[in-house]
Design a protein around this motif. Structure first.
Motif, PDB file in Angstrom:
ATOM      1  N   PHE A   1      10.449   7.307 -57.593  1.00  0.00           N
ATOM      2  CA  PHE A   1      10.833   8.597 -56.935  1.00  0.00           C
ATOM      3  C   PHE A   1       9.860   9.376 -56.673  1.00  0.00           C
ATOM      4  O   PHE A   1       9.417   9.818 -57.652  1.00  0.00           O
ATOM      5  N   ASP A   2       9.478   9.870 -55.406  1.00  0.00           N
ATOM      6  CA  ASP A   2       8.459  10.922 -55.117  1.00  0.00           C
ATOM      7  C   ASP A   2       9.094  11.909 -54.126  1.00  0.00           C
ATOM      8  O   ASP A   2       8.542  12.950 -53.817  1.00  0.00           O
ATOM      9  N   PHE A   3      10.543  11.923 -53.932  1.00  0.00           N
ATOM     10  CA  PHE A   3      11.319  12.893 -53.136  1.00  0.00           C
ATOM     11  C   PHE A   3      10.398  12.970 -51.772  1.00  0.00           C
ATOM     12  O   PHE A   3      10.289  14.174 -51.146  1.00  0.00           O
ATOM     13  N   GLY A   4      10.141  12.029 -51.220  1.00  0.00           N
ATOM     14  CA  GLY A   4       9.644  12.123 -49.780  1.00  0.00           C
ATOM     15  C   GLY A   4       8.082  12.401 -49.667  1.00  0.00           C
ATOM     16  O   GLY A   4       7.824  12.715 -48.583  1.00  0.00           O
ATOM     17  N   ARG A   5       7.496  12.322 -50.928  1.00  0.00           N
ATOM     18  CA  ARG A   5       5.896  12.820 -50.704  1.00  0.00           C
ATOM     19  C   ARG A   5       5.170  11.887 -49.943  1.00  0.00           C
ATOM     20  O   ARG A   5       4.541  12.118 -48.907  1.00  0.00           O
ATOM     21  N   ASN A   6       5.320  10.391 -50.213  1.00  0.00           N
ATOM     22  CA  ASN A   6       4.575   9.404 -49.526  1.00  0.00           C
ATOM     23  C   ASN A   6       5.058   9.372 -47.917  1.00  0.00           C
ATOM     24  O   ASN A   6       4.304   9.223 -46.960  1.00  0.00           O
ATOM     25  N   LYS A   7       6.260   9.355 -47.883  1.00  0.00           N
ATOM     26  CA  LYS A   7       6.667   9.291 -46.584  1.00  0.00           C
ATOM     27  C   LYS A   7       6.123  10.575 -45.591  1.00  0.00           C
ATOM     28  O   LYS A   7       5.887  10.262 -44.388  1.00  0.00           O
ATOM     29  N   GLY A   8       6.100  11.827 -46.207  1.00  0.00           N
ATOM     30  CA  GLY A   8       5.601  13.058 -45.554  1.00  0.00           C
ATOM     31  C   GLY A   8       4.010  12.603 -45.339  1.00  0.00           C
ATOM     32  O   GLY A   8       3.616  13.138 -44.235  1.00  0.00           O
ATOM     33  N   ASN A   9       3.426  12.204 -46.198  1.00  0.00           N
ATOM     34  CA  ASN A   9       1.927  12.031 -45.978  1.00  0.00           C
ATOM     35  C   ASN A   9       1.861  10.944 -44.930  1.00  0.00           C
ATOM     36  O   ASN A   9       0.741  10.967 -44.015  1.00  0.00           O
ATOM     37  N   LEU A  10       2.617   9.932 -44.808  1.00  0.00           N
ATOM     38  CA  LEU A  10       2.409   8.814 -43.616  1.00  0.00           C
ATOM     39  C   LEU A  10       2.732   9.986 -42.170  1.00  0.00           C
ATOM     40  O   LEU A  10       2.160   9.548 -41.373  1.00  0.00           O
ATOM     41  N   ARG A  11       3.943  10.450 -42.306  1.00  0.00           N
ATOM     42  CA  ARG A  11       4.253  11.279 -40.931  1.00  0.00           C
ATOM     43  C   ARG A  11       3.157  11.980 -40.700  1.00  0.00           C
ATOM     44  O   ARG A  11       2.684  12.033 -39.321  1.00  0.00           O
ATOM     45  N   TYR A  12       2.460  12.634 -41.522  1.00  0.00           N
ATOM     46  CA  TYR A  12       1.296  13.591 -41.311  1.00  0.00           C
ATOM     47  C   TYR A  12       0.277  12.740 -40.501  1.00  0.00           C
ATOM     48  O   TYR A  12      -0.277  13.363 -39.613  1.00  0.00           O
ATOM     49  N   ALA A  13       0.056  11.644 -41.394  1.00  0.00           N
ATOM     50  CA  ALA A  13      -1.435  10.891 -40.801  1.00  0.00           C
ATOM     51  C   ALA A  13      -0.848  10.355 -39.471  1.00  0.00           C
ATOM     52  O   ALA A  13      -1.750  10.127 -38.594  1.00  0.00           O
TER      53      ALA A  13
END
Length: 527
Positions: A400-412
């Motif tokens: 659980f990272d509370f959306g950190r990886n998903k946010g980084n992917l969307r940013y990229a």
């Protein structure tokens, strides 16, 4: 020793195999379609050029493209001393160093260490037990046993009693010396999902983009110097025209003043002649100021004070550049512009960053391993049986990272989309600049012919009107108007010649120029 070394080599080979066999999660890069027409515009403003005899600025060094030796000397001086170009070169060095740092993460970092431990313990003993053990008395008068945990001997007493036996052992000081030497790797990330490789590619593309930015800075610097040099040459001619006109208007003023004294001319004619004379004087002062400012601008661009023999004295009738430049070009030639190439490298870097962001969703596999030797004496440090080794692979997975990886992917992904738009805008801007330069080039010849004819006709009209005025056939106002028209025609012709020469420089810049300085080396290691 052979078994530990074999195990270590096997572990390293296994890790390297995982790295080489790992997958790449970055999207496959496809160059965007050109967001401009397939070729430069055609029409009345665009002259057709024989493609067979035309030269491409991107294929021609600036030393060849610019034909005036004084201008070449100024450009060469600027390439050595211009501070903006030095900043661009330093940016390339920074990007190269950052790439080297990032690329090192692909490989394990080997570290060697050695240590010595000297230890003394009051509880240690050699050859016996703890001090203070109790012996057992004999049957005689009873002897007392002393020593370690050993048992006292039994004495055989007579009637009067015997002597008890004595128990003993060797007491040690508890000293221990430990020596070790190790070589190993610590927490080397096995790049199974391509995270490190994509980050490395992104940094490499940033380095390539910095290289292209340096090339673009050089092309822009050369074009700016050439334009400023030509502007100074035109201002020198403008000053000469103003001085010649001042002398001509001065003679006209003297003539009308003489005619006024004898009552032939009116005071109005004197005033009219004086206004033209004063205008020429004002133009002389303005041109003198512009020449000084032009030299200051050239000194700034060159990064040093230029000598007088490097500066232009006038604008030559022939162009200081090669003139057989192309027209009707395919839009693909825009891809050779350094600024567009830089934008594409930025796009490729953004594409690679998406792969790194996707890899963050998968487990992180790392390896720590060490091989060495340890002994209780320095002389036996590398002896048989002293080797030791350890291999510690580890795997971690974020739950659980509370959306950190998903946010980084969307940013990229958003960064990649912005890089696509920037790349397309760079191409559109380049297309517009080339089209504008070609449109100017297609009509400047006709404009020069018209301006030359206008100047010649104005000069002829002034001579005729002056003769008619001296003969008393025509009025002084017509003569004055003809003189003003000639002055304006001379300045217009000079401006058209400057436009022609500056257009060649602009076309050189818009088509990517020619870079001949030594390029920074490829950052990838050479075999």
């Amino acid at each position: 020793m052979f078994a530990p070394m074999l195990t270590r080599k096997t572990a390293l080979m296994f890790g390297a195999g995982l790295t080489l066999a790992g997958c790449n999660l970055a999207p496959k890069y496809v160059r965007p379609e050109l967001s401009v027409p397939a070729a430069t515009p055609t029409g009345p403003a665009y002259a057709a050029t024989d493609a067979a005899g035309a030269i491409m600025p991107a294929d021609t060094s600036w030393e060849v493209f610019f034909t005036d030796d004084r201008l070449r000397r100024v450009i060469r001086t600027a390439l050595e001393n211009n501070r903006d170009l030095r900043v661009a070169v330093a940016n390339v060095a920074q990007a190269r160093a950052q790439y080297t740092v990032q690329r090192s993460n692909l490989f394990p970092t080997l570290a060697a260490s050695g240590s010595a431990t000297y230890q003394k313990s009051p509880f240690g003993a050699v050859g016996g037990g703890l001090a203070g053990g109790t012996g057992t008395g004999g049957t005689g008068t009873g002897g007392t046993g002393t020593g370690g945990t050993g048992t006292g001997g039994t004495g055989t007493g007579g009637t009067g009693g015997g002597t008890g036996g004595t128990g003993s052992s060797v007491v040690s000081s508890g000293r221990a010396d430990i020596y070790s030497a190790n070589v190993g790797i610590s927490a080397w990330q096995i790049d199974l999902f391509g995270r490190v490789r994509n980050l490395t590619q992104a940094q490499q593309e940033q380095y390539f983009a910095a290289e292209e930015n340096r090339n673009a800075a050089q092309v822009s610097l050369i074009a700016e110097i050439a334009t400023q040099w030509l502007t100074m040459a035109a201002d020198q001619d403008r000053l000469k025209i103003a001085r010649d006109t001042e002398r001509a208007f001065g003679q006209t003023v003297k003539l009308t003043q003489d005619r006024f004294r004898i009552g032939i001319a009116s005071e109005l004619e004197v005033r009219q002649a004086s206004t033209s004379y004063d205008q020429a004087r004002s133009d002389i002062a303005d041109a003198t100021t512009l020449i000084a400012q032009d030299q200051n601008a050239l000194n700034l661009l060159a990064g040093t004070t230029l000598t007088a023999d490097m500066l232009p004295a006038r604008l030559d009738t022939t162009s200081p550049t090669l003139e057989n430049l192309p027209a009707n070009l395919p839009s693909q030639v825009l891809l050779r512009r350094p600024d567009i190439a830089s934008a594409e490298h930025q796009l490729i870097a953004a594409n690679a960053n998406i792969g790194a962001a996707r890899a963050a969703f998968f487990p992180n596999i790392s390896l720590t391993a060490a091989f060495g030797t340890i002994s209780l004496g320095l002389s036996n440090l590398f002896g048989n049986g002293s080797q030791n080794w350890s291999v510690a692979p580890s795997v971690s997975q974020t739950l659980f990272d509370f959306g950190r990886n998903k946010g980084n992917l969307r940013y990229a992904q958003a960064t990649r989309d912005a890089a696509v738009a920037t790349y397309e805008k760079s191409i559109q801007t380049g297309f517009r600049e080339v089209a504008d330069a070609l449109a100017r080039r297609g009509t400047i010849g006709a404009q020069l012919q018209a301006q030359t004819s206008l100047r010649d006709n104005a000069a002829g009209a002034f001579k005729l009107s002056e003769l008619r005025f001296r003969a008393g056939i025509d009025t002084f106002l017509n003569t004055l108007d003809s003189q003003r028209s000639l002055y304006t025609a001379q300045q217009s012709l000079l401006a058209a010649r400057l436009t022609r020469d500056s257009n060649s420089v602009e076309l050189y810049r818009a088509l990517g120029g020619g870079v001949t300085t030594t390029q920074s080396p490829d950052p990838r290691p050479q075999n």
